[in-house]
Design a protein around this motif. Sequence first.
Motif, PDB file in Angstrom:
ATOM      1  N   VAL A   1       0.850  -1.199   0.000  1.00 58.06           N
ATOM      2  CA  VAL A   1       0.000   0.000   0.000  1.00 58.06           C
ATOM      3  C   VAL A   1       0.882   1.245   0.000  1.00 58.06           C
ATOM      4  O   VAL A   1       1.699   1.440   0.898  1.00 58.06           O
ATOM      5  CB  VAL A   1      -0.941   0.026   1.229  1.00 58.06           C
ATOM      6  N   ASP A   2       0.713   2.075  -1.042  1.00 55.32           N
ATOM      7  CA  ASP A   2       1.443   3.341  -1.148  1.00 55.32           C
ATOM      8  C   ASP A   2       0.614   4.260  -2.024  1.00 55.32           C
ATOM      9  O   ASP A   2       0.178   3.844  -3.101  1.00 55.32           O
ATOM     10  CB  ASP A   2       2.820   3.108  -1.773  1.00 55.32           C
ATOM     11  N   ASP A   3       0.383   5.477  -1.592  1.00 51.22           N
ATOM     12  CA  ASP A   3      -0.458   6.394  -2.367  1.00 51.22           C
ATOM     13  C   ASP A   3       0.235   6.948  -3.603  1.00 51.22           C
ATOM     14  O   ASP A   3      -0.400   7.567  -4.442  1.00 51.22           O
ATOM     15  CB  ASP A   3      -0.970   7.540  -1.479  1.00 51.22           C
TER      16      ASP A   3
ATOM     17  N   TYR B   1      -2.304  -1.403  -3.648  1.00 48.09           N
ATOM     18  CA  TYR B   1      -3.321  -0.399  -3.343  1.00 48.09           C
ATOM     19  C   TYR B   1      -2.681   0.973  -3.226  1.00 48.09           C
ATOM     20  O   TYR B   1      -1.588   1.116  -2.685  1.00 48.09           O
ATOM     21  CB  TYR B   1      -4.031  -0.720  -2.023  1.00 48.09           C
ATOM     22  N   ALA B   2      -3.401   1.986  -3.701  1.00 47.85           N
ATOM     23  CA  ALA B   2      -2.987   3.375  -3.537  1.00 47.85           C
ATOM     24  C   ALA B   2      -3.770   4.039  -2.411  1.00 47.85           C
ATOM     25  O   ALA B   2      -3.537   5.195  -2.096  1.00 47.85           O
ATOM     26  CB  ALA B   2      -3.187   4.143  -4.846  1.00 47.85           C
ATOM     27  N   SER B   3      -4.692   3.308  -1.795  1.00 45.77           N
ATOM     28  CA  SER B   3      -5.538   3.842  -0.726  1.00 45.77           C
ATOM     29  C   SER B   3      -5.526   2.907   0.473  1.00 45.77           C
ATOM     30  O   SER B   3      -5.831   1.716   0.342  1.00 45.77           O
ATOM     31  CB  SER B   3      -6.979   3.995  -1.244  1.00 45.77           C
ATOM     32  N   SER B   4      -5.209   3.459   1.638  1.00 43.99           N
ATOM     33  CA  SER B   4      -5.224   2.673   2.879  1.00 43.99           C
ATOM     34  C   SER B   4      -6.607   2.126   3.179  1.00 43.99           C
ATOM     35  O   SER B   4      -6.755   0.951   3.527  1.00 43.99           O
ATOM     36  CB  SER B   4      -4.794   3.542   4.069  1.00 43.99           C
ATOM     37  N   SER B   5      -7.609   2.970   3.050  1.00 46.13           N
ATOM     38  CA  SER B   5      -8.967   2.539   3.405  1.00 46.13           C
ATOM     39  C   SER B   5      -9.469   1.459   2.449  1.00 46.13           C
ATOM     40  O   SER B   5     -10.114   0.497   2.879  1.00 46.13           O
ATOM     41  CB  SER B   5      -9.934   3.715   3.451  1.00 46.13           C
ATOM     42  N   LYS B   6      -9.162   1.560   1.166  1.00 53.76           N
ATOM     43  CA  LYS B   6      -9.561   0.533   0.200  1.00 53.76           C
ATOM     44  C   LYS B   6      -8.854  -0.784   0.513  1.00 53.76           C
ATOM     45  O   LYS B   6      -9.463  -1.861   0.481  1.00 53.76           O
ATOM     46  CB  LYS B   6      -9.262   0.994  -1.228  1.00 53.76           C
TER      47      LYS B   6
END
Length: 189
Positions: free
Chosen positions: A70-72, A94-99
Amino acid sequence: MPVVHGILRDHQAAITVKTRPDAGSVFTVIFRAADTQDDANVQAQELLDDVAVGDLPRTPGAPLSTILYVDDDELITGLVERMLKRAGFPVHMYASSSKALDDVRSGAAGYDLAVVDYTMPGMNGLELAKALRRLHPDKPVAITSGLISEELRRNAPQAGITELIHKTNTGTDLLDAISRLARRVAPGP
């Protein structure tokens, strides 16, 4: 900038910056010339072939550990995804922590170990790591950051962080850290 510096260093490149108040900044990136495009493609393939897949933790017939990354920063996730896939790791990017957290909770993203960026909008890497550890206390979580502060070093063990990975290191250093974590979760002989 630490990530850019690391990428440029890995490619034997340089960057200059000229800044003037009220006029903006000019960034000049200088790459060394390749003999031909075909030679550049061959060199890139050779670099990918150098990934020590044989050194990765696996038992005969057993799959490699699945990575949750995970990294935006989409540039970083794209590069890391290609590197991990080339090394043979199944990966959920993932680019979003919440996703990422939603997909882990729903079972859409299973993983054996997680690598998360520290500085992200919304839920930062430390908060995501704590949430992942609450869901799966037996699965290691590493944090990557361009700046590993003393505060992060102090708080990481309480959050169950297994490793802190400095982002200015090379892709090989990242792969080595992920391989170390994967050895911890690989089934024994």
